[in-house]
Design an enzyme around this catalytic site. Structure first.
Site, PDB file in Angstrom:
ATOM      1  N   SER A   1     -10.607  -5.695  11.096  1.00  0.00           N
ATOM      2  CA  SER A   1      -9.966  -5.505   9.806  1.00  0.00           C
ATOM      3  C   SER A   1     -10.889  -6.143   8.774  1.00  0.00           C
ATOM      4  O   SER A   1     -11.816  -6.862   9.137  1.00  0.00           O
ATOM      5  CB  SER A   1      -8.599  -6.193   9.777  1.00  0.00           C
ATOM      6  OG  SER A   1      -7.715  -5.561  10.674  1.00  0.00           O
TER       7      SER A   1
ATOM      8  N   HIS B   1       0.799  -1.236   0.000  1.00  0.00           N
ATOM      9  CA  HIS B   1       0.000   0.000   0.000  1.00  0.00           C
ATOM     10  C   HIS B   1       0.834   1.291   0.000  1.00  0.00           C
ATOM     11  O   HIS B   1       0.286   2.376   0.203  1.00  0.00           O
ATOM     12  CB  HIS B   1      -1.105  -0.009   1.075  1.00  0.00           C
ATOM     13  CG  HIS B   1      -0.683  -0.233   2.485  1.00  0.00           C
ATOM     14  ND1 HIS B   1      -1.355  -1.063   3.348  1.00  0.00           N
ATOM     15  CD2 HIS B   1       0.329   0.269   3.194  1.00  0.00           C
ATOM     16  CE1 HIS B   1      -0.766  -1.049   4.524  1.00  0.00           C
ATOM     17  NE2 HIS B   1       0.260  -0.253   4.457  1.00  0.00           N
TER      18      HIS B   1
ATOM     19  N   MET C   1      -6.527  -2.133  16.533  1.00  0.00           N
ATOM     20  CA  MET C   1      -6.384  -3.403  17.239  1.00  0.00           C
ATOM     21  C   MET C   1      -7.535  -3.735  18.190  1.00  0.00           C
ATOM     22  O   MET C   1      -7.537  -4.796  18.801  1.00  0.00           O
ATOM     23  CB  MET C   1      -5.047  -3.459  17.962  1.00  0.00           C
ATOM     24  CG  MET C   1      -4.849  -2.374  18.982  1.00  0.00           C
ATOM     25  SD  MET C   1      -3.165  -2.467  19.610  1.00  0.00           S
ATOM     26  CE  MET C   1      -3.052  -0.900  20.448  1.00  0.00           C
TER      27      MET C   1
ATOM     28  N   HIS D   1      -6.565   1.859   2.359  1.00  0.00           N
ATOM     29  CA  HIS D   1      -5.534   0.971   2.918  1.00  0.00           C
ATOM     30  C   HIS D   1      -5.690   0.713   4.400  1.00  0.00           C
ATOM     31  O   HIS D   1      -4.938  -0.068   4.979  1.00  0.00           O
ATOM     32  CB  HIS D   1      -4.145   1.518   2.626  1.00  0.00           C
ATOM     33  CG  HIS D   1      -3.606   2.468   3.664  1.00  0.00           C
ATOM     34  ND1 HIS D   1      -4.283   3.585   4.078  1.00  0.00           N
ATOM     35  CD2 HIS D   1      -2.455   2.454   4.370  1.00  0.00           C
ATOM     36  CE1 HIS D   1      -3.561   4.218   4.991  1.00  0.00           C
ATOM     37  NE2 HIS D   1      -2.455   3.556   5.185  1.00  0.00           N
TER      38      HIS D   1
END
Lengths: 489, 136
Positions: A393, A337, A389, A412
């Site tokens: 995702s 990316h 986190m 990205h």
């Protein structure tokens, strides 16, 4: 301690629910419009700093085609915004711009699947995260276990991941499922400085720090069952996501290039609104020198992620007492990316070969594109979007509209919302690791600050970002992944 | 004097000093304070001489910090004491520090690079001021 951010007060015209235009009339010198892909909600956030101004500045670059484009995870960078895309045509005096690639050349993400499910891993999770943290070098100034002398390093940069295959550190399949086969042709390791070699010699196979991470994730929700079946994932399945780049070697290549280019724009009569946009015509000695070095650094980065995956496989093997092949730890895909590539695109009805700069933006080729592995040819190129986190995702695939609207490119990541200093301030007096554990995420980092700067609140919600590129038709949602174990620098 | 200021993804250093020599010395300390949390624990066991030339003060500051970052990246040297002599287009310096020791030094950020973005060195009435953004 803090600086008042400048708010962008320039024009942002609504093109559609998911696209906003900065007309080229905004600043004399802009050669094309700026286009920002974002929802109404995200565009309010994006206005809060100078990222849109940077989108306008990129439109000054000679040879730029169609538009200076930005993704919904756009934020303020230097020169280019993070989340920026621009294509230049060498036939129209197009330039190559190191700032449009970034310091971390070929920073990217890979996603590895396993045949394990949450219940198989639950009782091993603590041990697994701990072992990964011990075995995989993370953080400032850490060396890796793989040492390459200068001659080997140059081979590695020339040949990319296929070099590691010969060294027994990669499988055939790993190469097939890496963007560009883990190797850009015409890399010129001889253009990489001694300093860069020195910085890279012990860093291939190390994670680094900042926003780089290695996560154990669970497939949380499948969005498109048919595509998920082709990729071979189902709810509850354990995956590993790795986010890193070209380490010190790549940073040095970029640094060397920017130094080399200090007076080059003036030499070629290129007028730029920002020093950090320093560039050279693709077809110039300076341009060619950088391109050769950048490709070498990109190959180094693919090798770095390969070695990070290799070490991850070794840790899983020791914890579960089975080989990685038995655990079916196969690479789903690896995407860059931060990169520039010479690609064929249709621009205003004409087929052209252009240099597509992706700075914090991911290639997202649609179904049937020849550069996609056979297994994915019908579904489109897998795109991996790391979030923060604490939340999620995403796995997506490229759609046809990406070729029409964004030079085959999508977002990205989540995109930063808070600066590092602001994130630390917000986390003051809190145990971020404990808060994450309460949410079911086991996180190990070298320092409290490392976690504090990267805690979920510092980022936009990745679901919002992904929603934009999905609804704009650029990429299609496939699956949402939820972190359960994290290691960071 | 120096302070760290915010920039969305990275960190900025804002440095001020009555003298140009002091400005460069403070900037160096600021850089190492980003890499190592407890720079007061750095001992002056080794010294290094650096000579740098550049076409203007901004590039000179950039190159100076870049050399120090390279010293850290290549030899793991951390430093907290600097004797700097700055001319308009060159500097000579002595750098005092030691090899990074993880038992005593608390590492903080990996600095990827010094950037040119909003890089400035300016002289105000009674002092010099500089700003530089680090890529983290």
């Amino acid at each position: 301690m803090s600086e008042k951010k400048d708010i962008y007060n320039g024009p942002l015209e609504k093109v559609s629910d998911y696209c906003w235009r900065i007309p080229k009339s905004y600043k004399p010198g802009m050669r094309v419009d700026g286009l920002i892909f974002a929802s109404q909600k995200l565009i309010q956030e994006i206005r809060k700093d100078q990222a849109p101004e940077q989108v306008a500045n990129v439109a000054f670059l000679p040879g730029i085609q169609y538009a200076s484009i930005a993704m919904p995870d756009i934020h303020w960078g230097y020169g280019f915004s993070i989340g920026g895309v621009c294509a230049t045509d060498p036939e129209e005096d197009g330039v190559i711009c190191p700032g449009g690639i970034g310091y971390d050349i070929n920073c990217g993400v890979r996603l590895v699947k396993t045949n394990l499910f949450y219940e198989d891993i639950q009782s091993h999770l603590k041990q697994l995260v701990k072992e990964l943290f011990i075995e995989i070098p993370t953080g400032v100034g850490r060396s890796g276990k793989y040492k390459f002398d200068k001659k080997e390093l140059k081979k590695l940069m020339a040949e990319g991941v296929p070099y590691l295959l010969r060294r027994g550190l990669a499988a055939e399949r790993d190469i097939e499922y890496t963007e560009a086969g883990g190797k850009l042709d015409d890399a010129e390791p001889e253009n990489v400085s001694e300093r860069a070699l020195e910085r890279g010699a012990e860093q291939c196979g190390t994670l680094g720090s900042g926003n780089h991470f290695l996560e154990i994730q669970i497939v949380d929700k499948i969005w498109d069952p048919e595509i998920a079946a082709v990729i071979g994932i189902e709810p509850g399945q354990v995956c590993v996501m790795i986010h890193s780049g070209s380490r010190g070697l790549g940073y040095q290549v970029c640094d060397d290039a920017l130094k080399m280019l200090r007076d080059v724009p003036a030499k070629y009569g290129i007028k730029l609104p920002d020093k950090q946009l320093a560039c050279a015509p693709v077809d110039s000695p300076e341009g060619r020198k950088y391109i050769g070095a950048m490709r070498a650094a990109a190959n180094f980065a693919w090798c770095n992620r390969q070695l990070l995956m290799w070490q991850t496989r070794e840790v899983f093997e020791s914890v579960f007492g089975q080989s990685w092949q038995q655990l079916q730890m196969n690479l789903i895909y690896d995407v860059a990316h931060n990169i520039a590539k010479f690609e064929k695109h249709e621009v205003e009805g004409k087929e052209k070969k252009v240099w597509v700069h992706r700075k914090g933006a991911t290639r997202a080729f649609p179904p049937n594109h020849p550069e996609i592995p056979d297994m994915y040819r019908k579904i489109g190129q897998p795109v991996i979007i790391p979030g923060d986190m604490g939340r999620a995702s995403w796995l997506m695939v490229g759609n046809a509209a990406s070729m029409e609207k964004t030079f085959g490119t999508t977002c990205h990541g989540a995109g930063r919302m808070l600066s590092r200093t602001a994130a630390v301030k917000k986390a003051q007096g809190r145990r971020i690791d404990q808060e994450l554990e309460e949410k079911g995420v086991l996180a190990l980092a070298r320092s409290w600050k490392g976690l504090a700067e990267e805690h979920p609140m510092a980022y936009k919600n990745v679901d919002d970002v992904v929603d934009v590129v999905h609804k704009a038709g650029i990429t299609q949602k496939v699956a949402r992944l939820r972190p359960i174990g994290v290691i960071k620098g | 004097m120096y302070e760290v200021f915010e920039h969305t993804a990275d960190l900025g250093l804002r440095i001020s000093s009555p003298t140009l020599n002091g400005l460069f010395s403070e900037a160096a300390e600021a850089l190492f304070s980003v890499i190592v949390e407890n720079i007061d624990q750095i001992r002056t066991e080794k010294s290094f001489k650096l000579n740098i030339k550049a076409s203007n003060l901004e590039y000179l500051l950039f190159d100076w910090l870049n050399e120090l970052l390279y010293l850290f990246e290549s030899e793991k040297i951390v430093a907290n004491s600097f004797l700097v002599n700055v001319d308009s287009d060159s500097l000579s310096a002595e750098v005092y520090g030691e090899v990074l020791d993880r038992n005593r030094h608390k590492t903080d950020h990996e600095v990827k690079a010094i950037t040119y973005h909003q890089l400035k060195v300016v002289q105000k009435q009674t002092e010099w001021m500089a700003e530089v953004i680090l890529d983290i």
